[in-house]
Design a protein around this motif. Sequence first.
Motif, short mmCIF file in Angstrom:
data_model
loop_
_atom_site.label_atom_id
_atom_site.label_comp_id
_atom_site.label_asym_id
_atom_site.label_seq_id
_atom_site.Cartn_x
_atom_site.Cartn_y
_atom_site.Cartn_z
N GLN A 183 0.82 -1.20 0.00
CA GLN A 183 0.00 0.00 0.00
C GLN A 183 0.86 1.25 0.00
O GLN A 183 0.60 2.20 -0.75
N LYS A 187 1.31 4.08 -2.92
CA LYS A 187 1.06 5.49 -2.63
C LYS A 187 2.23 6.34 -3.08
O LYS A 187 2.07 7.40 -3.66
N VAL A 190 2.53 6.70 -6.89
CA VAL A 190 1.54 7.58 -7.50
C VAL A 190 1.80 9.04 -7.19
O VAL A 190 1.59 9.91 -8.03
N HIS A 357 3.61 20.71 -1.01
CA HIS A 357 2.18 20.67 -1.36
C HIS A 357 1.31 21.01 -0.17
O HIS A 357 0.31 21.72 -0.29
N ARG A 358 1.72 20.50 1.01
CA ARG A 358 0.89 20.73 2.17
C ARG A 358 0.93 22.18 2.61
O ARG A 358 -0.04 22.75 3.06
N GLN B 34 -9.24 15.86 0.06
CA GLN B 34 -9.03 15.73 1.49
C GLN B 34 -9.98 16.57 2.32
O GLN B 34 -9.93 16.54 3.53
N ASN B 169 -2.23 13.74 6.17
CA ASN B 169 -2.90 13.47 4.91
C ASN B 169 -4.11 14.36 4.70
O ASN B 169 -4.62 14.47 3.59
N LYS B 171 -4.08 17.49 5.14
CA LYS B 171 -3.68 18.81 4.66
C LYS B 171 -3.38 18.73 3.17
O LYS B 171 -3.06 17.66 2.68
N VAL B 238 -5.85 7.70 6.92
CA VAL B 238 -5.14 6.41 6.92
C VAL B 238 -4.69 6.04 5.52
O VAL B 238 -3.58 5.57 5.32
N LEU B 239 -5.56 6.24 4.54
CA LEU B 239 -5.25 5.72 3.22
C LEU B 239 -4.60 6.74 2.29
O LEU B 239 -3.91 6.37 1.37
N GLY B 240 -4.89 8.01 2.53
CA GLY B 240 -4.43 8.98 1.55
C GLY B 240 -5.49 9.20 0.49
O GLY B 240 -6.27 8.31 0.18
N ASP B 242 -5.50 9.56 -2.70
CA ASP B 242 -5.50 8.80 -3.94
C ASP B 242 -6.18 7.46 -3.78
O ASP B 242 -7.03 7.07 -4.58
N LEU B 243 -5.82 6.75 -2.72
CA LEU B 243 -6.39 5.42 -2.53
C LEU B 243 -7.88 5.50 -2.25
O LEU B 243 -8.66 4.66 -2.70
N ARG B 246 -9.76 5.72 -5.35
CA ARG B 246 -9.76 4.55 -6.23
C ARG B 246 -10.49 3.36 -5.63
O ARG B 246 -10.72 2.37 -6.32
#
Lengths: 407, 364, 545
Positions: A183, A187, A190, A357-358, B34, B169, B171, B238-240, B242-243, B246
């Motif tokens: 995972q 991430k 990407v 980016h943040r 986000q 994540n 932000k 947790v995932l971000g 992008d995930l 998808r």
Amino acid sequence: MNRKWMFLFLMLTGLALTSGCWGKKELTDIALVSALGIDKNEEGRYVGTIQIINPGNVAGGLQGGGGGQAPSITTYSATGDNMVEMSRRASTKISRRLYYAHTNLVVINEELAKEEGITKIFDAFDRDPEFRTTATIIIAHDTKAADILKTLTGVDKIPANKVIKTLKFTEQRWGEHMEVSIQEGIKDLVSPGKEPVITGFRVNGNAEQGKKLENVQQSALEAILQADGLAVFKDGKLVDWFQGETARGVTWILDKIQGTDININWEGEQEAIAYQVIRQKTKVSANMKNGQPKISIHVRAEGDIGEVMVPVDLTVPSVLFNIEKTLEKEIQKEINHAIQRAQKNQSDIFGFGEAVHRSNPKAWKKLKQDWNNVHFPQLKADVTVEAFVRRTGLRNKPYFSNMESNQ
Amino acid sequence: MEKAKISAYQLFVLILLFEHGTTLLIPLAVEAKQDAWLAVLLGTVGGFILFWIYYGLYQYYPDNLPTQYVQKIIGKVLGRLLGFFFLLYFMYIAARDLRDFGEMLVTVAYPDTPLFIVNALLMLVMVYTVRKGIEVLARTGELFFIIVYLFAITGFILVIASGLLNLTNLKPVLEEGILSIIKITFTQTLYFPFGEVVAFAMILPYVNQSKKAKVAGLFAIGLSGINIAIITALNISVLGVDLVSRSPFPLLSTIQTIRVAEFLERLDVYFMLTSIICGFFKISVYCYVAVIGIADLFNIKESSRLVYPIGIVILFLSITIASNTSEHIKEGLQIIPFFVHMPLQVAVPLLLLVIAFFKNRKSR
Amino acid sequence: MPSFFKHLKKKKNSENHKESSQDQPNNRLLGFIDDSISINLDMIKQKTGNSSDVVIRTLNISPHSEIKTAVVYVEGIVDTVSINDFLIESIMKNHALQEKLTRENALKVISNNVAALGSIKLVSDWEQLLLSLMAGETLILVDGTNEALSVGTQGGETRSIEEPSTQLAVRGSRSGFTESIRTNTALVRRIIKNPDLWLESMKIGEVTQTDVAIMYINGIVNKKVVEELRQRLKRIDIDGILESGYIEQLIEDQTMTTFPTLYHTERPDMVAGNLLEGKVAIFVDGTPFVLIAPTIFIQFFQAAEDYYARFDIATALRLLRVMIFFISIIGPSAYIAATTFHQEMLPTQLLIAIAAQREAVPFPAFVEAMIMEVTFEILREAGVRMPRAIGSAVSIVGALVIGQAAVQAGIVSPAMVIVVSITAIASFATPSFAIAISARLIRFIFMIVAATFGFYGIILSFIMMIVHLCDLRSFGVPYMSPLAPFSPKSAGDTVVRLPWWALKQRPPFTSNENNIRQGKDQRPQPPANRGMVNSHTRKSDQNES
């Protein structure tokens, strides 16, 4: 009236029950895959090595059957043009259905990573509900993935477990390597602001001997699986290996150090004092200055003195402060080293892009396109370290300091 | 109308479980990236307003089902037609949700089982429950509320204990600006899940403490909004982003990453448990309101006899509405909100309220 | 196809000639007693078929005139001592009164002055006479009067009060009910010494004429429930009531359920506790099991001891019991589902261990589970029927054969044995046997569903079970109160048990009239001004002596 509907109800239920159960998988019909290795053969097709657990030989033969006479795992290999084909084609060799829910390790061949890159391999793992994306990925360094999977190991019956646990504990104790799951790998692949960095493993010793059962029947194993270096990727392809202190610099910046040992020189002696890091926190932030990004990295580390090889008086606080200052310089050096090396490779493995980016999304929009090739290699990183020596163990002065003064 | 009464607390519980229904499955407000949780919170506010509209209509006609007072407001023929449309809407949404559930189960756990069987089983249990009436449904809801909350809190603690929570994540906040969030609210989160409270307009006449019903309803919507926002924020951290965009089931992916103490792993079955319970309530409520609505419109005395046929209709509808998941999701995201949700949840009740207001002002 | 059922139904109806207890031996048509004592005695002998335990003792009560008297009783169900001493002796030896005796006032004189016994009544029709005789009363017949005296002399051998065999308690009274209804009601009266404790008796069962009594506390009980109970008991039209179970099955709210809607207990303190909460107790002569109505689901998880122990251990034990109940229902099915459908749930090491065991077993997990469960049920039945002497042999056979040999022979796997054993022990640990029985049956359904659909099936069945539970009512009270519908005031005594001073109100669903059971501020607080607390908790100043 009620009877009619009861009947219909029963009919439907009976229909559901009697038409067989589809998803049933008896334990004796599934092969538990503990690890998967991916190589490439000369024709350019993928060769997968599948490590399957032999439950009877692992659990120690409660049924009175022979445990310990046969290895606890078996490996099979299969070829295919993609992961799904390879996995299904392997059924011609295996007497059971491959079950991937417990596959915790994926090993990728170094050449495959260099030439083709890892961008496309992960889709099958990502999409399949059975495969867990929490599985760990490693790169096979100077070996084929098949060899890593075929090596039998001593303390842990299942080699995949050994690799995973080794990785976990070395991340905690030594800090040069880190656990990366599928995972996380996806991430990083990407995201435009970070590139993946994956740990490598090698077979230390005679790989051929390592595949035999005799390997584990001696006290000193012929072949050992060892964590070796961090593989750095750019655009999905492997470009460089970081070793030693450079690798540790990477983990410092990624805030993954949980404990390590830093040696500093003292009074002319090289590597005289060993400092054990117990906890640390790294903060990475980005600012825009004159349209250029500027990264500040702040490390805050705490630890104890583990070992001294020179007669230094640790009861004096100023001595400890001096040690702290030397430590700070040492850590700074490691981090800067790592940043320079990554900049040479033009691959932002630290996630500086994401930090930009943040903090400043608008600026990121402009910088995103050429981040890895143009902006990242040029940026300046400002590293500040605060190191604290808290304790010195059970002793303050080393025993040999008295020895020399007495003589 | 049934001779049943439920208390305000039971209404609260029902609305809460209903709102959570399929929301746990679907990636909500993904275009907001986000800031999805902000879109959810704004949707909650919208939900308050919508509930206030339905409650206002209820206050004008406290003892009538909506199918009855709609006739009183805009006349018999038009009212019956409108009521009928509403009932079709309820049945369609019930079928959609059943399909969502079936898809989730087939994708995650039972890949070899035909969708029809999975849906049929849930439909059987739902028919069994709805036949017994709203009181039993409410009582069951009270019991399951505790169970679901326990699971939710445990899951939350486990996620935090796994060290997976990565607030960075979330932000940058409001990267695209507040306007785009508002736009997403009005096209998505307002209707799903908060606008779906329109089904409860049919249940309000059964509440025995009408004063408390308002508080109960608003509280339920607020609490579920906060819960859903937390879950959305959890998924993103947790995932971000992008995930999340998808995955068809982001909460499942989050739970799949929980690893605590080496043995608490692979907990997706608990996710399945919780989501089946919540989904069951949502579909049951929709089926129930459809049944009593039809019983009312067509003057059928025993509404429990209708449940089987309507259940079977919903089952078949759930299979036929889409031929694959992408079609199903695209329908849900792009076609339904504009052509179905918006008129029936917002425009029509607002119109009815305005007309009722004028009518009742005249009659005084 | 539904018409197929209609045919069956019609056939059934035509075959059944209406059975009612009208066909039972009936004394209603016999009329009244005769004047002549010999005719009466002949009638008695004829009606009882000359049963050898019917004792007819003729006396002369007046030395002067020949007034024939007879004392009739059934040996074995009367207290012969009191008959001999108080009745016969008093009649025969009271010479003073005997002067005054004539035929007309004989009975009155005897009843007012001579018979030194408690209950006396005059009977004049045969039905009453014979019923009283069979109930253990003594009849006094005097020649020339068409009435008889019926004196209460019930007695005979009954079991002494022992410890109850089914609901044991570590702390609490050790007396349990016996088979005599009088003793049982007396035991409860001893605990609740209040005139508001009312008792209504009736006889149910045309042939057996069993004494059934309902007991409740007036002022606390819900009058509607009592009325409903009376109606239902009156409706019972059966030949014999042998045990309270008959009554339970004839008055319960719903038959098509495995969950009991009436609670039964062998302990007087439990009955008293329930009466204080506003419930009604039903006593049946001939059984120590007393029924309590209405009942809620949570009651089956409450043991009497819960109320005597302190709140922390009581709460912990209650939670444990609920968990045990779920284990006993879902245990084997969860195992089957996890190993057949959802192998990803188990930790890898555990999975490997179980897989290793299953390699040796030829059956799929479901069949294995069924074999084990059925074997266990057989063992359990055997354990109940077995005479004590062979009991230990059964346990040895069970342990050896099932546990050891079956595993080694490769018929079952050790993991399955563990799962089944834990489930069985869990089902023994539920405090009420009735609920354990339901759990036993439901478990099989869950296993079948788990084998077909895995966890999805388990969850759906679980939902159905809960919906079914929420639908049940016991005498109008929802079965799942006070959890659903939720009433916070009485929820303090369900899965948790708050300390006694916090349980101020009685459960509102059973007692509408009188809700408060405690006064205000019952929380115990040792007084600070009498030096009974430590100085650091003392709130007053230091000027205390």
